[in-house]
Design a protein around this motif. Structure first.
Motif, PDB file in Angstrom:
ATOM      1  N   ILE A 106       5.078 -47.044  13.995  1.00 46.56           N
ATOM      2  CA  ILE A 106       5.295 -47.143  15.425  1.00 46.56           C
ATOM      3  C   ILE A 106       4.807 -45.846  16.066  1.00 46.56           C
ATOM      4  O   ILE A 106       4.645 -44.828  15.379  1.00 46.56           O
ATOM      5  N   CYS A 114      -1.428 -47.867  15.880  1.00 47.53           N
ATOM      6  CA  CYS A 114      -0.709 -48.321  14.686  1.00 47.53           C
ATOM      7  C   CYS A 114      -1.546 -49.412  14.030  1.00 47.53           C
ATOM      8  O   CYS A 114      -1.896 -50.401  14.688  1.00 47.53           O
ATOM      9  N   GLY A 135       4.015 -50.905  17.763  1.00 45.29           N
ATOM     10  CA  GLY A 135       4.123 -50.831  16.313  1.00 45.29           C
ATOM     11  C   GLY A 135       3.355 -51.945  15.633  1.00 45.29           C
ATOM     12  O   GLY A 135       3.010 -52.959  16.253  1.00 45.29           O
ATOM     13  N   THR A 152      10.841 -52.522  11.437  1.00 43.48           N
ATOM     14  CA  THR A 152       9.893 -52.114  12.471  1.00 43.48           C
ATOM     15  C   THR A 152      10.493 -52.317  13.857  1.00 43.48           C
ATOM     16  O   THR A 152      10.381 -51.455  14.736  1.00 43.48           O
TER      17      THR A 152
END
Length: 266
Positions: A106, A114, A135, A152
């Motif tokens: 992230i 990312c 992310g 995440t």
């Protein structure tokens, strides 16, 4: 949204952008033709020509609106790294020289993308409201069952100060539910009962262990919704079914290139 080279992540906030490469538009030859993006410094990838990979990575980076793709050393785990400027080692030519061992990243900073690498596994892109944080996660079945998407999401929400219900997600191309044959250990890993629509039975000779067609995007959507995510797009492409557009580790028996999926703050 698609074009001849990229799959563009739709539905993201205007302040974020994401895309996934296809195998088109590069210079690699043979089974890696043509836009193989897997860095030559990663394990087990000493067959494609490093200079070709570097040229491919330059083409990919040029599509990211000035953001730098940060590649990971992926291990089918659940670790999430927070990307910050100045913490991604590169050589004099701008090539990555070290890789975090993780399966997701992230960032809250502009200028960094990312990025995850895939060739049948599912890439999932995340954006907080107004793109305050973005992310990307690499979700093979092991990472998906282990909780990489939830990890995440939690890291993104903490960084952006938002709720899961406010997060937008997009699923890229992966092996589809008509081609992803798995054993019973995969069904058990997800706690799926008989009749689960994400696991359709494969006809096998009597006496052999059961086999299943697994729906990787369907399992990802289920886990995201259970975690509170309401906005989920993409996920309709099958890498194994389209050899013209996509690499597929399973279809190509392991000798193949890698796509990249990336997301960044505009």
């Amino acid at each position: 949204m698609t074009d001849s080279i990229w799959l563009h992540a739709s539905g993201l906030p205007a302040e974020a952008a994401g895309l996934m490469s296809t195998r088109a538009g590069g210079v690699s030859l043979g089974p890696w033709a043509s836009l193989n993006l897997r860095p030559p410094g990663l394990r087990g990838d000493n067959l494609d020509v490093p200079e070709s990979i570097w040229r491919n990575q330059q083409r990919f980076a040029a599509a990211l609106g000035g953001a730098k793709p940060v590649y990971l050393d992926q291990v089918h785990g659940t670790r999430v790294v927070h990307l910050r400027a100045g913490e991604t080692p590169v050589d004099a030519q701008g090539r990555s020289t070290e890789f975090w061992q993780a399966d997701a990243s992230i960032t809250t900073e502009r200028g960094l993308a990312c990025t995850v690498l895939v060739a049948d596994c599912l890439p999932v892109l995340f954006s907080a409201p107004q793109g305050r944080a973005v992310g990307a996660a690499h979700a093979g079945w092991r990472g998906l069952a282990g909780g990489v998407l939830q990890a995440t999401l939690a890291a993104l929400c903490e960084a952006a100060g938002c709720k899961p219900s406010e997060v937008t997600t997009w699923l890229g191309a992966c092996i589809g539910p008509q081609r992803f044959e798995v054993g019973d250990e995969v069904r058990i890993a997800f706690g799926a009962e008989p009749g689960d629509p994400c696991f359709r039975s494969v006809a096998t000779p009597e006496g052999l262990p059961p086999k299943w067609w697994a729906d990787l995007p369907g399992l990802a959507r289920r886990r995201l919704r259970a975690a509170g995510v309401q906005q989920i797009g993409g996920g309709q492409w099958c890498t194994a079914s389209d050899a013209v557009r996509f690499y597929s580790y399973r279809r190509d028996t392991g000798v193949t290139g890698r796509h990249a999926a990336a997301i960044w703050r505009r």
